[in-house]
Design a protein around this motif. Structure first.
Motif, mmCIF file in Angstrom:
data_model
loop_
_atom_site.group_PDB
_atom_site.id
_atom_site.type_symbol
_atom_site.label_atom_id
_atom_site.label_comp_id
_atom_site.label_asym_id
_atom_site.label_seq_id
_atom_site.Cartn_x
_atom_site.Cartn_y
_atom_site.Cartn_z
ATOM 1 N N CYS A 52 1.662 -1.632 -0.878
ATOM 2 C CA CYS A 52 0.565 -1.992 -1.775
ATOM 3 C C CYS A 52 0.759 -3.436 -2.227
ATOM 4 C CB CYS A 52 0.532 -1.068 -2.991
ATOM 5 S SG CYS A 52 -0.715 -1.532 -4.200
ATOM 6 N N ASN A 88 -7.391 -2.978 -4.951
ATOM 7 C CA ASN A 88 -6.019 -3.037 -4.457
ATOM 8 C C ASN A 88 -6.024 -3.108 -2.944
ATOM 9 O OD1 ASN A 88 -4.418 -2.734 -6.927
ATOM 10 N ND2 ASN A 88 -5.438 -0.758 -7.064
ATOM 11 N N GLY A 144 -1.386 -4.897 -4.367
ATOM 12 C CA GLY A 144 -2.060 -5.056 -5.647
ATOM 13 C C GLY A 144 -3.421 -5.714 -5.500
ATOM 14 N N THR A 145 -3.901 -6.267 -6.583
ATOM 15 C CA THR A 145 -5.256 -6.838 -6.593
ATOM 16 C C THR A 145 -5.298 -8.287 -6.104
ATOM 17 O OG1 THR A 145 -4.960 -7.323 -8.942
ATOM 18 C CG2 THR A 145 -6.161 -5.319 -8.384
ATOM 19 N N THR A 176 -3.382 -5.369 -10.724
ATOM 20 C CA THR A 176 -2.185 -4.649 -10.297
ATOM 21 C C THR A 176 -1.293 -5.603 -9.512
ATOM 22 O OG1 THR A 176 -3.517 -2.653 -10.064
ATOM 23 C CG2 THR A 176 -1.365 -2.630 -9.019
#
Length: 110
Positions: free
Chosen positions: A43, A20, A45-46, A55
């Protein structure tokens, strides 16, 4: 403080071992507890990085997140500290402006 911790206040990009990506302002580094704290964190994510648990990007902005150093894969400097505001002064331990929503209680710069 500016001479001993020049990246405090900088925008930092961080990728966790879970793949992430996070972006936020470097708030503190605690060598004793091996943690890094980012403030105003988003965030992402991935972002397609290979992982068993993809994510998505989160819309929320977190006041602060404490990361365990051993679970950080990569850290990059996104931008230098902003030049406005208080001057760099080793006498200042913490500050809060009238426009900030809150102070980060319980966190100290070590």
């Amino acid at each position: 403080m500016a001479s001993t911790k020049p990246y405090i206040g900088c925008k930092i990009g961080l990728i966790s071992k879970a793949q992430n990506r996070y972006e936020g302002i470097l708030y503190t580094i605690d060598k004793t507890n091996s943690t890094v704290v980012l403030a105003n964190v988003k965030c992402f994510g991935t972002e397609g990085r290979p992982t068993d648990r993809p994510t998505p990007t989160k819309d929320d902005v977190y006041e602060y997140i404490t990361f365990r150093v051993s679970d950080i894969k990569d850290i990059t400097l996104c931008e230098s500290p902003r030049s406005y505001g208080l001057p760099p002064d080793s006498a200042i331990i913490q500050s809060s402006s009238a426009s900030s929503s809150s102070v980060y209680p319980g966190l100290t710069i070590v």
